[in-house]
Design an enzyme around this catalytic site. Structure first.
Site, mmCIF file in Angstrom:
data_model
loop_
_atom_site.group_PDB
_atom_site.id
_atom_site.type_symbol
_atom_site.label_atom_id
_atom_site.label_comp_id
_atom_site.label_asym_id
_atom_site.label_seq_id
_atom_site.Cartn_x
_atom_site.Cartn_y
_atom_site.Cartn_z
ATOM 1 N N TYR A 131 22.142 -4.765 -37.340
ATOM 2 C CA TYR A 131 22.455 -5.258 -38.694
ATOM 3 C C TYR A 131 23.487 -6.381 -38.692
ATOM 4 C CZ TYR A 131 19.942 -1.151 -40.424
ATOM 5 O OH TYR A 131 18.978 -0.205 -40.684
ATOM 6 N N LYS A 160 17.415 4.573 -26.967
ATOM 7 C CA LYS A 160 16.055 4.232 -26.540
ATOM 8 C C LYS A 160 16.188 3.586 -25.159
ATOM 9 C CE LYS A 160 11.617 3.832 -27.420
ATOM 10 N NZ LYS A 160 10.721 4.994 -27.387
ATOM 11 N N ASP A 191 12.755 8.397 -30.657
ATOM 12 C CA ASP A 191 11.470 8.872 -31.196
ATOM 13 C C ASP A 191 11.374 10.390 -31.083
ATOM 14 O OD1 ASP A 191 11.588 8.217 -28.518
ATOM 15 O OD2 ASP A 191 9.529 7.486 -28.355
ATOM 16 N N ASP A 197 20.859 5.091 -39.307
ATOM 17 C CA ASP A 197 20.446 4.865 -40.693
ATOM 18 C C ASP A 197 19.195 5.691 -40.987
ATOM 19 O OD1 ASP A 197 20.190 3.820 -43.180
ATOM 20 O OD2 ASP A 197 19.696 1.777 -42.572
ATOM 21 N N ASP A 225 18.893 9.785 -42.950
ATOM 22 C CA ASP A 225 18.110 10.050 -44.160
ATOM 23 C C ASP A 225 17.112 11.182 -43.929
ATOM 24 O OD1 ASP A 225 19.499 8.151 -45.540
ATOM 25 O OD2 ASP A 225 17.720 7.168 -46.368
#
Ligand code: NAD
Length: 359
Positions: free
Chosen positions: A141, A191, A223, A247, A251
């Site tokens: 970001y 990852k 994943d 992020d 959620d």
């Protein structure tokens, strides 16, 4: 010792839920002589309307004087057409940046009384209590270079995922410190099978772990973590991860608990200065109707007592009072099973009434 708290109610349901926090803090202050002083300021859409900017100078200067900030929510449809730099959310991003709030703490706790509010079967989520530690000021970001370009008439866009070892080290320490006070397990999510950034992440987290021999460390690819959160969420105690993975995973974890109206968060820097806020937004669809759930904001207040004001006993009392009120069967509309529910004010009042019994 005086604790200065800055309240930023913001937009939509922000002022309604922060009003319950304010009354609760004032009551606790009087009950336990905590020496808390409250200040108030504008942020977000309301600040744009009154001053032309989402984070006025006076708000920033009051924030610099404060020990902690409690924010309601910002945003709403009336500001949605403005360009990104002039939108209410910019005020929040500027606050995070100004104070270098790199550590985002998002607990996902499912209260036994609300087990049916989750979309997962009770046996998978009963007693769920996990904490996601998300790095908040680095990674994809914020990485440079970024932007859009047109070359040979072909448009392309680029963002950069970048972390240096100091950024990874400080967030890893936050995760291990928090795990020390909880279930003593950290799962670092990355990852590393594909990304060099994740390989460095894994290397540094493993190095920092050597300072925390009592903590069990595991690594998981993102994943798989997304799958495990739904399949066996109770295996996790603390999940440590970078900005964009955090992020998305936070959620998903939030939804395990049923309602967004129940979820608090904290964003902190090295000096344990924190911005505390509910995870939800300004909910313009229900603003002004006295039906918003104030519990996410009150749990954010509990986090503030724990992490910035170093008053874990007060934090525990507040969490306990919330549990007792839920056990009594009181529900706001978002967590009610049927048509009988209480309003924002009545829920806040019931929690304060239970708190009065503590001494
Ligand atoms: P939202 O979280 O505001 O609302 C999503 C849904 O959840 C709505 O149906 C809402 O009524 C419900 N809800 C939210 N909080 C609730 C509560 N406390 N009690 C009961 N129900 C609740 O998300 P959205 O609708 O996507 O966004 C609305 C506005 O909020 C937008 O302008 C968005 O940019 C802004 N926003 C701000 C923040 C923030 O301030 N940190 C975060 C997310 C969204």
């Amino acid at each position: 010792m005086t604790f200065k708290l800055l309240l930023l109610p913001g937009d939509g349901i922000g002022p309604e839920v922060v009003a319950q926090a304010e009354k609760t803090i004032l009551q606790l202050n009087q009950q336990f002589s905590l020496g808390i002083e409250l200040e108030y300021a504008l942020v977000g859409g309301g600040a744009i309307d009154k001053t032309g900017t989402p984070l006025p100078e006076i708000t920033l200067s009051l924030a610099k004087d404060a020990h902690a900030i409690l924010l309601g929510a910002v945003g709403g449809p009336q500001w949605d057409t403005r360009n990104p730099n002039e939108r209410p959310e910019k005020g929040l991003l500027q606050l995070r940046k100004s104070f270098n709030l790199f550590a985002n703490l998002r607990p996902a706790i499912l209260y036994a009384e609300l087990v049916n509010a989750s979309t997962l079967k009770p046996e998978y989520v009963t007693d769920l209590d996990l904490m996601i530690i998300r790095e908040l000021t680095g990674g994809l970001y914020f990485g440079e270079p970024r932007g859009v370009e047109i070359k040979d008439k072909i448009k392309s866009a680029r963002n950069t995922m970048v972390y240096d070892e100091t950024e990874i080290e400080r967030i890893a320490k936050v995760a291990f410190d928090i795990a020390t006070k909880r279930g003593k397990k950290v799962c670092s999510v990355d990852k590393a099978n594909v990304l060099e950034v994740s390989q460095l992440w894994r290397e540094i987290v493993t190095k920092v772990h050597k300072q925390y021999p009592t903590i069990e460390l595991s690594h998981m690819y993102v994943d798989n973590a997304a799958m495990q959160l739904i399949q066996r969420p109770k295996q996790f105690d603390v999940i440590l991860t970078e900005n964009v993975f955090g992020d998305i995973l936070s959620d998903s974890a939030a939804m395990l608990t049923g309602s967004i109206g129940m979820l608090p968060s904290a964003s902190m820097n090295d000096a344990q200065f924190g911005l505390y806020e509910p995870v939800h937004g300004s909910a313009p669809d229900i603003a002004g109707k006295d039906i918003a759930n104030p519990i996410a904001t009150l749990l954010s207040v509990a986090m503030m007592f724990k992490y910035s004001l170093h008053q874990p006993n007060i934090a525990n009392m507040l969490e306990d009072a919330i549990k007792q009120v839920l056990a009594q069967g009181l529900r706001t509309k978002d967590i009610a099973k049927d048509a009988s529910y209480v309003g924002t004010e009545e829920m806040g009042h019931a929690i304060r009434k239970v708190l009065l019994k503590f001494n």
